[in-house]
Motif scaffolding. Structure first.
Motif, PDB file in Angstrom:
ATOM      1  N   LYS A  49       0.832  -1.209   0.000  1.00  0.00           N
ATOM      2  CA  LYS A  49       0.000   0.000   0.000  1.00  0.00           C
ATOM      3  C   LYS A  49       0.860   1.251   0.000  1.00  0.00           C
ATOM      4  O   LYS A  49       0.584   2.221  -0.709  1.00  0.00           O
ATOM      5  CB  LYS A  49      -0.927   0.001   1.221  1.00  0.00           C
ATOM      6  CG  LYS A  49      -2.113  -0.953   1.129  1.00  0.00           C
ATOM      7  CD  LYS A  49      -2.965  -0.848   2.377  1.00  0.00           C
ATOM      8  CE  LYS A  49      -4.235  -1.669   2.238  1.00  0.00           C
ATOM      9  NZ  LYS A  49      -5.171  -1.060   1.273  1.00  0.00           N
ATOM     10  N   ILE A  50       1.932   1.237   0.806  1.00  0.00           N
ATOM     11  CA  ILE A  50       2.798   2.415   0.894  1.00  0.00           C
ATOM     12  C   ILE A  50       3.452   2.705  -0.450  1.00  0.00           C
ATOM     13  O   ILE A  50       3.484   3.842  -0.926  1.00  0.00           O
ATOM     14  CB  ILE A  50       3.870   2.202   1.995  1.00  0.00           C
ATOM     15  CG1 ILE A  50       3.205   2.184   3.380  1.00  0.00           C
ATOM     16  CG2 ILE A  50       4.921   3.303   1.921  1.00  0.00           C
ATOM     17  CD1 ILE A  50       4.147   1.783   4.492  1.00  0.00           C
ATOM     18  N   HIS A  51       3.978   1.641  -1.090  1.00  0.00           N
ATOM     19  CA  HIS A  51       4.646   1.819  -2.392  1.00  0.00           C
ATOM     20  C   HIS A  51       3.667   2.374  -3.426  1.00  0.00           C
ATOM     21  O   HIS A  51       3.981   3.338  -4.136  1.00  0.00           O
ATOM     22  CB  HIS A  51       5.213   0.483  -2.866  1.00  0.00           C
ATOM     23  CG  HIS A  51       5.845   0.558  -4.220  1.00  0.00           C
ATOM     24  ND1 HIS A  51       7.163   0.907  -4.407  1.00  0.00           N
ATOM     25  CD2 HIS A  51       5.325   0.343  -5.465  1.00  0.00           C
ATOM     26  CE1 HIS A  51       7.442   0.897  -5.695  1.00  0.00           C
ATOM     27  NE2 HIS A  51       6.343   0.557  -6.364  1.00  0.00           N
ATOM     28  N   LEU A  52       2.487   1.771  -3.514  1.00  0.00           N
ATOM     29  CA  LEU A  52       1.517   2.197  -4.522  1.00  0.00           C
ATOM     30  C   LEU A  52       0.968   3.582  -4.223  1.00  0.00           C
ATOM     31  O   LEU A  52       0.753   4.394  -5.121  1.00  0.00           O
ATOM     32  CB  LEU A  52       0.373   1.178  -4.606  1.00  0.00           C
ATOM     33  CG  LEU A  52       0.767  -0.206  -5.127  1.00  0.00           C
ATOM     34  CD1 LEU A  52      -0.389  -1.168  -4.976  1.00  0.00           C
ATOM     35  CD2 LEU A  52       1.210  -0.125  -6.578  1.00  0.00           C
ATOM     36  N   GLN A  53       0.745   3.875  -2.930  1.00  0.00           N
ATOM     37  CA  GLN A  53       0.216   5.187  -2.572  1.00  0.00           C
ATOM     38  C   GLN A  53       1.226   6.286  -2.854  1.00  0.00           C
ATOM     39  O   GLN A  53       0.872   7.364  -3.331  1.00  0.00           O
ATOM     40  CB  GLN A  53      -0.182   5.211  -1.086  1.00  0.00           C
ATOM     41  CG  GLN A  53      -0.995   6.437  -0.687  1.00  0.00           C
ATOM     42  CD  GLN A  53      -2.277   6.572  -1.476  1.00  0.00           C
ATOM     43  OE1 GLN A  53      -3.070   5.643  -1.547  1.00  0.00           O
ATOM     44  NE2 GLN A  53      -2.485   7.719  -2.103  1.00  0.00           N
ATOM     45  N   ASN A  54       2.502   6.001  -2.586  1.00  0.00           N
ATOM     46  CA  ASN A  54       3.543   6.980  -2.903  1.00  0.00           C
ATOM     47  C   ASN A  54       3.578   7.262  -4.399  1.00  0.00           C
ATOM     48  O   ASN A  54       3.737   8.407  -4.833  1.00  0.00           O
ATOM     49  CB  ASN A  54       4.913   6.472  -2.440  1.00  0.00           C
ATOM     50  CG  ASN A  54       5.081   6.519  -0.934  1.00  0.00           C
ATOM     51  OD1 ASN A  54       4.351   7.244  -0.249  1.00  0.00           O
ATOM     52  ND2 ASN A  54       6.016   5.746  -0.407  1.00  0.00           N
ATOM     53  N   SER A  55       3.432   6.200  -5.189  1.00  0.00           N
ATOM     54  CA  SER A  55       3.418   6.366  -6.635  1.00  0.00           C
ATOM     55  C   SER A  55       2.225   7.197  -7.080  1.00  0.00           C
ATOM     56  O   SER A  55       2.354   8.086  -7.934  1.00  0.00           O
ATOM     57  CB  SER A  55       3.388   4.999  -7.316  1.00  0.00           C
ATOM     58  OG  SER A  55       3.370   5.142  -8.706  1.00  0.00           O
ATOM     59  N   LEU A  56       1.053   6.935  -6.490  1.00  0.00           N
ATOM     60  CA  LEU A  56      -0.148   7.686  -6.851  1.00  0.00           C
ATOM     61  C   LEU A  56      -0.033   9.146  -6.438  1.00  0.00           C
ATOM     62  O   LEU A  56      -0.468  10.046  -7.158  1.00  0.00           O
ATOM     63  CB  LEU A  56      -1.383   7.046  -6.188  1.00  0.00           C
ATOM     64  CG  LEU A  56      -1.827   5.708  -6.789  1.00  0.00           C
ATOM     65  CD1 LEU A  56      -2.819   5.024  -5.861  1.00  0.00           C
ATOM     66  CD2 LEU A  56      -2.442   5.918  -8.161  1.00  0.00           C
ATOM     67  N   ASN A  57       0.568   9.400  -5.291  1.00  0.00           N
ATOM     68  CA  ASN A  57       0.731  10.780  -4.827  1.00  0.00           C
ATOM     69  C   ASN A  57       1.656  11.570  -5.748  1.00  0.00           C
ATOM     70  O   ASN A  57       1.420  12.746  -6.038  1.00  0.00           O
ATOM     71  CB  ASN A  57       1.279  10.793  -3.398  1.00  0.00           C
ATOM     72  CG  ASN A  57       0.272  10.295  -2.383  1.00  0.00           C
ATOM     73  OD1 ASN A  57      -0.943  10.323  -2.629  1.00  0.00           O
ATOM     74  ND2 ASN A  57       0.744   9.836  -1.235  1.00  0.00           N
ATOM     75  N   LYS A  58       2.708  10.910  -6.210  1.00  0.00           N
ATOM     76  CA  LYS A  58       3.648  11.585  -7.107  1.00  0.00           C
ATOM     77  C   LYS A  58       3.004  11.919  -8.445  1.00  0.00           C
ATOM     78  O   LYS A  58       3.331  12.919  -9.074  1.00  0.00           O
ATOM     79  CB  LYS A  58       4.886  10.710  -7.328  1.00  0.00           C
ATOM     80  CG  LYS A  58       5.779  10.591  -6.094  1.00  0.00           C
ATOM     81  CD  LYS A  58       6.933   9.639  -6.363  1.00  0.00           C
ATOM     82  CE  LYS A  58       7.798   9.468  -5.125  1.00  0.00           C
ATOM     83  NZ  LYS A  58       8.902   8.505  -5.353  1.00  0.00           N
ATOM     84  N   GLN A  59       2.071  11.070  -8.857  1.00  0.00           N
ATOM     85  CA  GLN A  59       1.402  11.317 -10.134  1.00  0.00           C
ATOM     86  C   GLN A  59       0.637  12.627 -10.121  1.00  0.00           C
ATOM     87  O   GLN A  59       0.524  13.314 -11.133  1.00  0.00           O
ATOM     88  CB  GLN A  59       0.431  10.175 -10.445  1.00  0.00           C
ATOM     89  CG  GLN A  59       1.105   8.860 -10.731  1.00  0.00           C
ATOM     90  CD  GLN A  59       0.100   7.740 -10.800  1.00  0.00           C
ATOM     91  OE1 GLN A  59      -1.034   7.960 -11.177  1.00  0.00           O
ATOM     92  NE2 GLN A  59       0.512   6.549 -10.420  1.00  0.00           N
ATOM     93  N   LYS A  60       0.096  12.976  -8.969  1.00  0.00           N
ATOM     94  CA  LYS A  60      -0.754  14.165  -8.884  1.00  0.00           C
ATOM     95  C   LYS A  60       0.052  15.454  -8.987  1.00  0.00           C
ATOM     96  O   LYS A  60      -0.510  16.519  -9.188  1.00  0.00           O
ATOM     97  CB  LYS A  60      -1.527  14.147  -7.565  1.00  0.00           C
ATOM     98  CG  LYS A  60      -2.480  12.953  -7.454  1.00  0.00           C
ATOM     99  CD  LYS A  60      -3.138  12.905  -6.081  1.00  0.00           C
ATOM    100  CE  LYS A  60      -4.039  11.673  -5.963  1.00  0.00           C
ATOM    101  NZ  LYS A  60      -4.657  11.559  -4.624  1.00  0.00           N
ATOM    102  N   THR A  61       1.374  15.330  -8.834  1.00  0.00           N
ATOM    103  CA  THR A  61       2.197  16.534  -8.865  1.00  0.00           C
ATOM    104  C   THR A  61       3.215  16.499 -10.002  1.00  0.00           C
ATOM    105  O   THR A  61       3.080  17.190 -11.008  1.00  0.00           O
ATOM    106  CB  THR A  61       2.934  16.702  -7.521  1.00  0.00           C
ATOM    107  OG1 THR A  61       3.653  15.493  -7.234  1.00  0.00           O
ATOM    108  CG2 THR A  61       1.926  16.959  -6.394  1.00  0.00           C
ATOM    109  N   ALA A  62       4.232  15.656  -9.842  1.00  0.00           N
ATOM    110  CA  ALA A  62       5.377  15.713 -10.757  1.00  0.00           C
ATOM    111  C   ALA A  62       5.149  15.059 -12.094  1.00  0.00           C
ATOM    112  O   ALA A  62       5.853  15.364 -13.053  1.00  0.00           O
ATOM    113  CB  ALA A  62       6.599  15.079 -10.087  1.00  0.00           C
ATOM    114  N   LEU A  63       4.200  14.146 -12.203  1.00  0.00           N
ATOM    115  CA  LEU A  63       4.078  13.352 -13.421  1.00  0.00           C
ATOM    116  C   LEU A  63       2.862  13.686 -14.241  1.00  0.00           C
ATOM    117  O   LEU A  63       2.218  12.823 -14.808  1.00  0.00           O
ATOM    118  CB  LEU A  63       4.081  11.858 -13.062  1.00  0.00           C
ATOM    119  CG  LEU A  63       5.407  11.361 -12.509  1.00  0.00           C
ATOM    120  CD1 LEU A  63       5.297   9.913 -12.109  1.00  0.00           C
ATOM    121  CD2 LEU A  63       6.500  11.544 -13.526  1.00  0.00           C
TER     122      LEU A  63
END
Length: 524
Positions: free
Chosen positions: A495-509
């Motif tokens: 969950k932590i790995h996937l949530q971190n990835s999803l959070n980054k998508q909303k900003t940097a990607l």
């Protein structure tokens, strides 16, 4: 537009029936016409695709066996859209290229049937329907290798069939068990992919089911050590058989990995990242070394395909937007590049009746057009910036670098290895003095062959410079896939790995960042 996807799936197969009533000389122009219509239909589908919608589009559903939840359910998203486009593009150019002197009717039938079947594979949203398409795809390619292949063609065809059929039975057992688990959990039978996305399984069950799916997928890709069928099938298949095997059929495995294995078994996928990445590293390095050692041009490209698909597998198990998006783009890009390379080898084999590198030398002086086309496609295979081969591999490695930098650096040797064996191949075949006087009689590319190769080159360069039309729908759909995995994960580290990835998508990607990043890398 409601039934456009269904028309795309079944139109080539239905049209192929009429070929049996035609003269052998009519089969090729008829096949070109049908594949052109199919390609136009796919382009209409692309134009009607909503880039902002990450969910399934162009869905059709009809009940088949309601008691057990077996339905005709199809639909596409950004992950499957470009595999449909790749399939239609390759088959269309394949029918133009077709130079079989006799029995063209049956070969055109095989091409059109394969086109229909592969459209079904990439569109199916019911696991039984998917499995049916998955299995029957063996029949046309088996016939192509056995009927029009060279060398030990029967051995190659049977080995390919036994490997893929046996492994697929293991996946089918996993499909049945998953459906049973869905039944005892919800009280109803369903084989619908979207229904299965809602079922959360215990970790130990996820592991076993993941492995059941993975065995079949690993043979299809193929992942080391399940790759031993590939050199025989590629080497002894006719040119169009090799083109379709490499350009489209190999993508069935990586597609199934992304569409089914990751969202069905998110915790198992995360737990097995390192073991599978190590297998993918073997594909990259071992495949590259074997390609370097080959004396047959076709075998060089065959082992090169193993190496490049290893990068796609690594990108898939990055489990973030960059890696997954890069893996999907690599599937599309590799399909274009490998299809072009196998056709180029087929063109020289048609003239010389040999693919041995030692039989050539100084070919650029005799066939300058051929040498130019080969050089452009070769550089795309190496991963030269501003070509379609660069984009997918860059994002695949970038995504995996964020979590496993050491393994990524090792995987990055694929670029060095491919440059070594492809440049040496080009040097031996095209540069230097003319080694064989008999080669002086070889003719350069004819207008038909130039039309095919220019089409490939245009796609290679256009999407290498301007990948945005592919990246945006892929980005939206992979973000949706990651969200599904996050919702179904039961282990905290997943969950932590996937949530971190999803959070980054909303900003940097976001899309602007991706375009900016591409420009910085390509024009550095």
């Amino acid at each position: 537009m409601d039934y456009l996807l269904s028309i795309i799936i079944f139109f080539p197969a239905l049209a192929s029936i009429f070929i049996f009533m035609m003269d052998n000389n009519v089969a090729k122009p008829y096949g070109i016409t049908i594949s052109l219509i199919e390609f136009i239909l796919v382009m209409v589908l692309w134009m009607g695709f909503d880039y902002s919608n990450p969910n399934m589009q162009f869905e059709n559903t009809f009940a088949l066996i309601t008691t057990y939840g077996i339905n005709y359910h199809i639909g596409i998203d950004g992950i499957s859209l470009f595999l449909l486009i790749l399939n239609a593009f390759i088959i269309f150019l394949g029918t133009i290229y077709l130079n079989q002197p006799n029995d063209k009717n049956h070969l055109v039938v095989c091409l059109l049937l394969l086109e229909s079947i592969l459209m079904g594979v990439f569109s199916s949203l019911n696991m039984v329907l998917f499995y049916i398409f998955w299995e029957i795809s063996l029949i046309p390619i088996l016939y192509m290798i056995g009927a029009w292949g060279t060398g030990e063609k029967i051995y190659a065809a049977l080995k390919f069939f036994l490997y893929t059929f046996t492994s697929s039975v293991i996946m089918f057992i996993g499909i049945l068990y998953f459906a049973y688990l869905f039944f005892i959990t919800t009280g109803k039978w369903s084989f619908d992919v979207l229904d299965w996305y809602t079922l959360t399984l215990p970790f130990d069950i996820q592991i076993w089911l993941f492995l059941a799916f993975f065995v079949s997928i690993a043979v299809k890709i193929p992942i080391f050590p399940f790759h031993t069928w590939l050199p025989h099938a590629y080497g002894d298949a006719p040119t169009l058989g090799s083109v379709i095997l490499s350009a489209v059929l190999l993508k069935m495995g990586t597609y199934a990995l992304i569409r089914f294995s990751l969202p069905f078994f998110p915790d198992a996928s995360f737990a097995l990242v390192v073991p599978i990445a190590i297998l993918a590293l073997f594909m990259v390095i071992y495949g590259g070394m074997l390609a370097f050692a080959q004396t047959d041009m076709k075998q060089v490209i065959a082992y090169s395909s193993i190496s490049h698909m290893g990068v796609a597998v690594i990108g898939t198990f990055a489990l973030n937007l960059e890696g997954l998006g890069g893996s999907i783009f690599t599937m599309f890009g590799h399909g274009i590049i490998s299809g072009a390379l196998f056709m180029l080898v087929g063109m020289i084999y048609h003239r010389k009746k040999t693919r041995q590198i030692s039989e050539f030398g100084g070919l650029a002086q005799i066939m300058p057009k051929y040498a130019t086309m080969f050089g452009i496609v070769m550089m795309a295979n190496v991963g030269l910036p501003l070509t379609i081969g660069f984009i997918g591999e860059f994002f695949s490695l970038l995504g995996f670098f964020k979590s496993h930098p050491i393994l990524t650096l090792l995987a990055g040797t694929s670029i060095i290895l491919s440059a070594i064996y492809m440049l040496i191949l080009y040097k031996k075949v095209f540069l230097g003095s003319i080694q064989n006087i008999k080669n002086l009689t070889l003719k350069d590319l004819c207008p038909r062959e130039m039309t095919v190769m220019i089409s490939f080159v245009v796609v290679i360069i256009f999407f290498g410079i301007y990948p945005k039309p592919i990246l945006i729908p892929i980005q939206n759909s992979t973000q949706q896939l990651l969200q599904i995995m996050n919702d179904r994960a039961i282990k905290e580290n997943t969950k932590i790995h996937l949530q971190n990835s999803l959070n980054k998508q909303k900003t940097a990607l976001d899309t602007l960042h991706i375009q900016k990043l591409l420009k910085e890398v390509q024009y550095a």
